[in-house]
Structure formats: C-alpha cells, structure tokens
Design a protein around this motif. Structure first.
Motif, PDB file in Angstrom:
ATOM      1  N   ASP A  79       0.968  -1.291  -0.173  1.00 22.34           N
ATOM      2  CA  ASP A  79      -0.049   0.146   0.089  1.00 22.34           C
ATOM      3  C   ASP A  79       0.734   1.210   0.017  1.00 22.34           C
ATOM      4  O   ASP A  79       0.330   2.521  -0.273  1.00 22.34           O
ATOM      5  CB  ASP A  79      -0.822   0.049   1.217  1.00 22.34           C
ATOM      6  CG  ASP A  79      -1.934  -0.923   1.084  1.00 22.34           C
ATOM      7  OD1 ASP A  79      -2.118  -1.352   0.213  1.00 22.34           O
ATOM      8  OD2 ASP A  79      -2.319  -1.545   2.259  1.00 22.34           O
ATOM      9  N   ASN A  80       1.989   1.129   0.226  1.00 23.21           N
ATOM     10  CA  ASN A  80       3.080   2.406   0.453  1.00 23.21           C
ATOM     11  C   ASN A  80       4.325   1.972  -0.141  1.00 23.21           C
ATOM     12  O   ASN A  80       5.537   2.192   0.398  1.00 23.21           O
ATOM     13  CB  ASN A  80       3.170   2.851   1.737  1.00 23.21           C
ATOM     14  CG  ASN A  80       3.774   4.344   2.045  1.00 23.21           C
ATOM     15  OD1 ASN A  80       3.776   4.892   1.211  1.00 23.21           O
ATOM     16  ND2 ASN A  80       4.697   4.173   3.106  1.00 23.21           N
ATOM     17  N   PHE A  81       4.461   1.452  -1.355  1.00 23.73           N
ATOM     18  CA  PHE A  81       5.650   0.866  -2.155  1.00 23.73           C
ATOM     19  C   PHE A  81       6.136   1.691  -3.088  1.00 23.73           C
ATOM     20  O   PHE A  81       5.012   1.618  -4.069  1.00 23.73           O
ATOM     21  CB  PHE A  81       5.477  -0.620  -2.208  1.00 23.73           C
ATOM     22  CG  PHE A  81       6.866  -1.182  -2.858  1.00 23.73           C
ATOM     23  CD1 PHE A  81       7.965  -1.563  -2.022  1.00 23.73           C
ATOM     24  CD2 PHE A  81       7.011  -1.216  -4.103  1.00 23.73           C
ATOM     25  CE1 PHE A  81       8.935  -2.151  -2.576  1.00 23.73           C
ATOM     26  CE2 PHE A  81       8.245  -1.667  -4.689  1.00 23.73           C
ATOM     27  CZ  PHE A  81       9.225  -2.138  -3.789  1.00 23.73           C
ATOM     28  N   GLN A  82       7.265   2.263  -3.124  1.00 27.88           N
ATOM     29  CA  GLN A  82       7.716   3.014  -4.095  1.00 27.88           C
ATOM     30  C   GLN A  82       9.162   2.982  -4.117  1.00 27.88           C
ATOM     31  O   GLN A  82       9.623   3.065  -3.135  1.00 27.88           O
ATOM     32  CB  GLN A  82       7.184   4.326  -4.189  1.00 27.88           C
ATOM     33  CG  GLN A  82       7.188   5.123  -3.153  1.00 27.88           C
ATOM     34  CD  GLN A  82       6.893   6.496  -3.127  1.00 27.88           C
ATOM     35  OE1 GLN A  82       6.484   6.979  -4.316  1.00 27.88           O
ATOM     36  NE2 GLN A  82       6.971   7.409  -2.217  1.00 27.88           N
ATOM     37  N   PHE A  83       9.856   3.582  -5.237  1.00 27.86           N
ATOM     38  CA  PHE A  83      11.303   3.687  -5.354  1.00 27.86           C
ATOM     39  C   PHE A  83      11.463   5.113  -5.545  1.00 27.86           C
ATOM     40  O   PHE A  83      11.304   5.908  -6.319  1.00 27.86           O
ATOM     41  CB  PHE A  83      12.205   2.812  -6.451  1.00 27.86           C
ATOM     42  CG  PHE A  83      11.957   1.635  -6.438  1.00 27.86           C
ATOM     43  CD1 PHE A  83      12.989   0.768  -5.716  1.00 27.86           C
ATOM     44  CD2 PHE A  83      11.256   0.758  -7.092  1.00 27.86           C
ATOM     45  CE1 PHE A  83      13.044  -0.537  -5.782  1.00 27.86           C
ATOM     46  CE2 PHE A  83      11.066  -0.473  -7.134  1.00 27.86           C
ATOM     47  CZ  PHE A  83      12.039  -1.209  -6.453  1.00 27.86           C
ATOM     48  N   ASP A  84      11.812   5.661  -4.232  1.00 31.22           N
ATOM     49  CA  ASP A  84      12.095   7.100  -4.223  1.00 31.22           C
ATOM     50  C   ASP A  84      13.457   7.472  -4.694  1.00 31.22           C
ATOM     51  O   ASP A  84      14.394   7.978  -3.833  1.00 31.22           O
ATOM     52  CB  ASP A  84      11.753   7.828  -2.852  1.00 31.22           C
ATOM     53  CG  ASP A  84      11.875   9.005  -2.521  1.00 31.22           C
ATOM     54  OD1 ASP A  84      11.400   9.843  -3.716  1.00 31.22           O
ATOM     55  OD2 ASP A  84      11.815   9.792  -1.703  1.00 31.22           O
ATOM     56  N   GLU A  85      13.620   7.467  -5.827  1.00 29.61           N
ATOM     57  CA  GLU A  85      14.848   7.678  -6.486  1.00 29.61           C
ATOM     58  C   GLU A  85      14.882   8.366  -7.853  1.00 29.61           C
ATOM     59  O   GLU A  85      13.732   8.839  -8.219  1.00 29.61           O
ATOM     60  CB  GLU A  85      15.724   6.293  -7.102  1.00 29.61           C
ATOM     61  CG  GLU A  85      15.804   5.514  -5.616  1.00 29.61           C
ATOM     62  CD  GLU A  85      16.605   4.176  -6.093  1.00 29.61           C
ATOM     63  OE1 GLU A  85      16.839   3.640  -5.345  1.00 29.61           O
ATOM     64  OE2 GLU A  85      16.499   3.923  -7.224  1.00 29.61           O
ATOM     65  N   VAL A  86      16.125   9.101  -8.514  1.00 34.19           N
ATOM     66  CA  VAL A  86      16.142   9.507  -9.646  1.00 34.19           C
ATOM     67  C   VAL A  86      16.855   8.729 -10.573  1.00 34.19           C
ATOM     68  O   VAL A  86      17.918   8.124  -9.864  1.00 34.19           O
ATOM     69  CB  VAL A  86      16.835  10.869  -9.413  1.00 34.19           C
ATOM     70  CG1 VAL A  86      17.172  11.735 -10.714  1.00 34.19           C
ATOM     71  CG2 VAL A  86      16.106  11.933  -8.553  1.00 34.19           C
ATOM     72  N   SER A  87      16.643   8.716 -11.673  1.00 35.51           N
ATOM     73  CA  SER A  87      17.441   7.543 -12.738  1.00 35.51           C
ATOM     74  C   SER A  87      17.410   8.297 -14.048  1.00 35.51           C
ATOM     75  O   SER A  87      16.243   9.109 -14.529  1.00 35.51           O
ATOM     76  CB  SER A  87      16.550   6.142 -12.831  1.00 35.51           C
ATOM     77  OG  SER A  87      15.288   6.536 -13.427  1.00 35.51           O
ATOM     78  N   MET A  88      18.473   8.003 -14.552  1.00 39.07           N
ATOM     79  CA  MET A  88      18.466   8.356 -16.123  1.00 39.07           C
ATOM     80  C   MET A  88      17.739   7.041 -16.754  1.00 39.07           C
ATOM     81  O   MET A  88      17.867   6.100 -16.594  1.00 39.07           O
ATOM     82  CB  MET A  88      20.026   8.067 -16.195  1.00 39.07           C
ATOM     83  CG  MET A  88      20.996   9.347 -15.687  1.00 39.07           C
ATOM     84  SD  MET A  88      20.570  11.092 -16.257  1.00 39.07           S
ATOM     85  CE  MET A  88      21.069  11.045 -17.952  1.00 39.07           C
ATOM     86  N   GLN A  89      17.238   7.635 -18.038  1.00 40.25           N
ATOM     87  CA  GLN A  89      16.282   6.615 -18.646  1.00 40.25           C
ATOM     88  C   GLN A  89      17.021   5.951 -19.755  1.00 40.25           C
ATOM     89  O   GLN A  89      16.835   4.612 -20.236  1.00 40.25           O
ATOM     90  CB  GLN A  89      15.091   7.452 -19.265  1.00 40.25           C
ATOM     91  CG  GLN A  89      14.101   7.615 -18.146  1.00 40.25           C
ATOM     92  CD  GLN A  89      12.839   8.088 -18.547  1.00 40.25           C
ATOM     93  OE1 GLN A  89      12.630   9.153 -19.092  1.00 40.25           O
ATOM     94  NE2 GLN A  89      11.640   7.201 -18.868  1.00 40.25           N
ATOM     95  N   TYR A  90      17.825   6.835 -20.583  1.00 45.79           N
ATOM     96  CA  TYR A  90      18.371   6.220 -22.009  1.00 45.79           C
ATOM     97  C   TYR A  90      19.979   6.735 -21.851  1.00 45.79           C
ATOM     98  O   TYR A  90      20.414   7.609 -21.022  1.00 45.79           O
ATOM     99  CB  TYR A  90      17.743   6.928 -22.819  1.00 45.79           C
ATOM    100  CG  TYR A  90      16.486   6.643 -23.110  1.00 45.79           C
ATOM    101  CD1 TYR A  90      15.849   5.409 -23.570  1.00 45.79           C
ATOM    102  CD2 TYR A  90      15.506   7.503 -22.810  1.00 45.79           C
ATOM    103  CE1 TYR A  90      14.695   4.864 -23.874  1.00 45.79           C
ATOM    104  CE2 TYR A  90      14.077   6.980 -23.039  1.00 45.79           C
ATOM    105  CZ  TYR A  90      13.749   5.957 -23.545  1.00 45.79           C
ATOM    106  OH  TYR A  90      12.248   5.506 -23.454  1.00 45.79           O
ATOM    107  N   PRO A  91      20.960   6.103 -22.485  1.00 50.21           N
ATOM    108  CA  PRO A  91      22.181   6.250 -22.694  1.00 50.21           C
ATOM    109  C   PRO A  91      22.427   7.867 -23.123  1.00 50.21           C
ATOM    110  O   PRO A  91      21.615   8.339 -23.990  1.00 50.21           O
ATOM    111  CB  PRO A  91      22.758   5.449 -23.767  1.00 50.21           C
ATOM    112  CG  PRO A  91      21.730   4.240 -23.838  1.00 50.21           C
ATOM    113  CD  PRO A  91      20.446   4.825 -23.593  1.00 50.21           C
TER     114      PRO A  91
END
Length: 226
Positions: free
Chosen positions: A170-182
């Motif tokens: 009910d409260n699951f997430q990845f609280d992160e920042v990520s690059m998507q493509y090369p």
C-alpha cells in the motif's frame, strides 16, 4: 569482463541487457527476453513460424531461511510488452517460477501473463514468498518466456527486480532519480572519430547542446531544472 562476485545476481545470460529497446524505462538498462539466444542467434533458424520456450533469467541462490510467512517477503519487478521493439503475440507468455531447495529441489510456476497489445509503460508485479518450501537457504527465482524463436521477436522488458522483506504494497515505491536512456555523443554528425581527426577543428565537430532524459520514480521531486 569479469564481474565481482558480490555484484553478481544471475546464473545465466540468455536475456539481453540493453538501454534502447524499452519505452519510458524506469532506469537506464533493462533485461529483455525475446526469441534470440545469448549470442544473438535465433533458437530455431529452420522454421520462421516456430514458437516455443526461449530465454530464461535465473537468480543466484538466496538464503531465506531466517524468514517466515509473516515477514512480508516479496519478489517485486516491473515488465513491459514490446516497448520500442516487437510486442509478444497472444500465444506468447512471460512466466515467473520459484525454486524450492527442499529435498531434490523443484521449480514451481507462480505467475504468468500472455502477450497482446504493444505497451509503452511498465507494470509493477509483486509476488509473495510466504510458503515454507521456499523460505529456505538456496531459494531461487527465474523469468522465462515463450516466443517466436526464429528471430528478434516478442520482447518482454524487465526492470527493478527486487526480493526484500517488510514490503507494504500500500506504500511501496522507489524514491529515486534515474537516467532513462544512454547519453548521446557530444560529437556532431559522427558518433566517434579518431583524435587526430577531431583536433583539426574541435569547434566544428562538437554539438551546441545535448538532450538527456531522467525521471523521478517516487512522489518527491528530487531533481529540478531551470
């Protein structure tokens, strides 16, 4: 190159690790299951319509012996049909199996989904690991797919694969920042060139700007730009 033991997660290499086939990936790099083997060669080159078992992606053994059914241990992952590639057909499937090391050891199918329409978003799946036969030292899980095995068909993309305890869905997430493509090359026109060529006119060969994409995975906006 050799991967340090502590970084290794998988026992096989049939899946294609890439940064270009998924649409709107959560992070840079996904594992793609398709109709090609680990060398990029079709599993069956004799019949263009041949369909059947194709890739597998199998985890290293995991010690779950310290947990029980109340510890909320889950396998969580995200999948996408097709993305920027070829969508799996309705008779193609993606499977998840759990391995029980009890006795002689045995694989059990725990989840599956059929192919269908092309997708360009990822879907989260969470499978509980709460049965006594899996909460043992030597537990493993694997992904596998059915596909047209005569070529580069029927793509399933996997991202953010996680096994962990105390997961609250009910409260699951990845609280992160990520690059998507090369990142794109900084060089104009070419993707690379010899240094002796570049230094003849560096300003002419460099791009004026570059484009990159990133995303905030959680609810918090961790990156702002102006």
């Amino acid at each position: 190159p050799n991967i340090p033991l502590e970084w290794q997660m998988w026992t096989d290499s049939y899946a294609r690790i890439n940064g270009t086939l998924a649409a709107s990936p959560l992070t840079l790099g996904v594992a793609t299951l398709d109709g090609l083997d680990e060398t990029g060669y079709p599993y069956d080159f004799t019949d263009q319509y041949e369909q059947g078992p194709a890739d597998t992606l199998t985890s290293l053994p995991i010690d779950l012996s310290l947990f029980d059914g109340s510890d909320n241990v889950y396998l969580v992952f995200y999948y996408e049909r097709g993305g920027l590639g070829n969508a799996p057909d309705e008779d193609d499937s993606l499977y998840v199996d759990f391995y029980s090391p009890f006795g002689a050891g045995q694989w059990f199918q725990k989840w599956s989904i059929d192919g269908g329409d092309l997708e360009q978003t990822f879907t989260q799946v969470a499978i509980p690991i709460n049965e006594a036969e899996f909460l043992l030292e030597g537990f493993k899980f694997r992904f596998r797919n059915d596909a047209t095995i005569s070529g580069n068909y029927d793509h399933w993309h996997l991202d953010y694969v996680l096994v962990d305890q105390n997961i609250n869905l009910d409260n699951f997430q990845f609280d992160e920042v990520s690059m998507q493509y090369p990142m794109n090359t900084l060089i104009n026109v070419y993707t690379s060139m010899p240094w002796t060529h570049y230094i003849t006119n560096p300003e002419a060969f460099m791009k004026d700007d570059i484009t990159y994409r990133y995303r905030n995975l959680g609810e918090t906006e961790n990156i702002t730009s102006g």
